[in-house]
Design an enzyme around this catalytic site. Structure first.
Site, short mmCIF file in Angstrom:
data_model
loop_
_atom_site.label_atom_id
_atom_site.label_comp_id
_atom_site.label_asym_id
_atom_site.label_seq_id
_atom_site.Cartn_x
_atom_site.Cartn_y
_atom_site.Cartn_z
CG HIS A 46 -39.52 61.09 163.30
ND1 HIS A 46 -40.23 60.93 162.13
CD2 HIS A 46 -38.22 60.87 162.99
CE1 HIS A 46 -39.40 60.61 161.16
NE2 HIS A 46 -38.17 60.57 161.65
CD GLU A 49 -35.13 63.99 163.50
OE1 GLU A 49 -34.64 63.97 162.35
OE2 GLU A 49 -35.51 62.97 164.10
CD GLU A 126 -38.09 58.39 158.51
OE1 GLU A 126 -37.17 58.09 159.31
OE2 GLU A 126 -38.60 59.53 158.47
#
Length: 421
Positions: A46, A49, A126
């Site tokens: 992640h 990404e 996040e």
């Protein structure tokens, strides 16, 4: 018209020409996700990404964000348990621009240390955002518990500790070892000239090296347990999980039908009995997540502490009823028609078409025509559904996860599902 070509290094290109639209959806899919991470680099897929959008040799992060938006397009990415996708959608006249931007970030991202520090803070925020969302927490808690000790059970985002400790070397090592040519699928759907797009893909991806991935996926052992996490919330969030089925299991279509009848929509048993008839929950549903070698069936509900035992009792009651009597002929037919309609309506979206192409290649190594899926759905019998419910819904293999501000009566809930089935 669908065209597929496999390059010499293993990169697969699959293109669907849809001449009656003006849009094009492009996705670069990589068959690696959070499941393919070592424990010490949890969240690295992640993180990569995110970082690929932070600048290349010829574009800054701001320019990457602006270039497709300036022509009305979209650029985004996501990471899942078993794959990662970088995707764009534009008008047909801007397909070359979209391909250039996607291949630029995919092959030429700077992965600079200063960008990593900025994005580290973004990802930590996040994680905090998800921790403040109890219905997300309870699903992660279920996966962590039912697949304890296996990478499949870890959060896609990683943990505060693993993200804080991440180094540029860890990112580069994972990128170099896991982004292998034979794991890459370039999927394109929309108003395109397939031969022209293929030429672009060949030029951009032919030089990608073919390597063996570093991590080997380990089949998780399913553990039955009950896990409770305290949070200062108004509702009790609960997930009841059981083993599911992998993508290509012979009973997967019967399980799709079972899931739909149980809690797949507003006409499902759980929605009708818990929300519509009794008003005890706003959100209640069942779900099934299929992976390459395993699956997870689950039921979720968010309800007030005063209703939690009644809601859980109704869930168990429906599972017992289906496990004993199966579903009705009317439910089977309605669900088959519902799945058919939903699938064909979804094909009116170019993004959905591109996603079907990419996921089909990643999960099945081929394009699976919707007609094939519909045919298999209509072949499901009442006995098929009954047998799959009886084989999967075994009390000893159930995991119950709960998030609440106080103990919702764990002993009583545990005894309800153990004795109920």
């Amino acid at each position: 018209m669908i065209i597929k070509e496999t390059l010499a290094n293993g990169v697969r290109a699959i293109i669907e020409q849809v001449p009656h639209v003006r849009s094009v959806s492009i996705g670069i899919w990589v068959g690696t996700g959070s499941r393919d991470e070592r424990a010490e680099v949890s969240g690295v897929a992640h993180f990569i990404e995110h970082l690929l959008f932070k600048g290349t040799a010829k574009r800054s992060a701001k320019e990457i964000a602006e270039v497709l938006e300036a022509v009305g397009g979209q650029l985004n990415a996501f990471t899942s348990k078993e794959y990662t996708c970088y995707h764009a959608k534009v008008l047909d006249e801007h397909v070359d621009l979209a391909m250039d931007v996607l291949t630029d970030i995919f092959f030429h991202s700077r992965l600079a240390a200063e960008d990593m520090e900025c994005e580290r803070r973004v990802i930590l925020e996040e994680i905090k955002m998800y921790e403040d969302t109890p219905d997300e927490v309870v699903h992660d808690l279920l996966a962590e518990t039912i697949w304890a000790g296996n990478s499949l059970g870890r959060s896609i985002l990683g943990s505060v500790e693993s993200i804080t400790a991440m180094t540029p070397e860890m990112l580069r090592n994972h990128l170099e070892t896991e982004y292998c040519a034979d794991r890459v699928v370039v999927a394109v759907a929309g108003a395109v000239d397939p031969s022209r797009v293929l030429a672009v893909i060949r030029d951009a991806f032919a030089g990608m090296p073919a390597r063996s991935p570093q991590c080997t996926r380990v089949l998780p052992e399913v553990t039955g347990a009950t896990i409770f996490q305290y949070k200062d919330v108004e509702q009790v969030q609960l997930c009841l999980g059981a083993p599911g089925l992998p993508h290509e299991h012979k009973d997967i279509y019967a399980l799709h039908v079972l899931n739909n009848v149980m809690g797949g929509g507003a006409s499902s048993r759980l929605f009708q009995k818990i929300r519509e008839e009794r008003g005890m929950a706003y959100s209640v549903y069942s779900f099934h997540s299929a992976f390459s070698d395993v699956g997870l069936f689950g039921v979720y509900a968010g309800t007030s502490p005063a209703f939690v035992h009644d809601v859980f009792g109704l869930i168990i009651e429906e599972m017992v009823r289906i496990r004993h009597d199966g579903i009705t002929a009317g439910e089977l037919k309605r669900t088959q028609d519902q799945i058919k309609g939903s699938m064909y309506l979804g094909l009116e979206s170019i993004n959905s078409r591109m996603t079907r192409l990419g996921k089909g290649e990643i999960c099945f190594q081929r394009y699976v025509p919707p007609e094939e899926i519909i045919e298999k759905i209509y072949q499901v019998t009442l006995d098929d559904v009954l047998q799959v419910a009886r084989s999967l819904w075994v009390p000893e293999r159930f995991t119950l996860s709960l998030v609440a501000s106080a103990d919702p009566g764990l002993n009583r809930l545990e005894s309800m599902h153990k004795l109920g089935l």
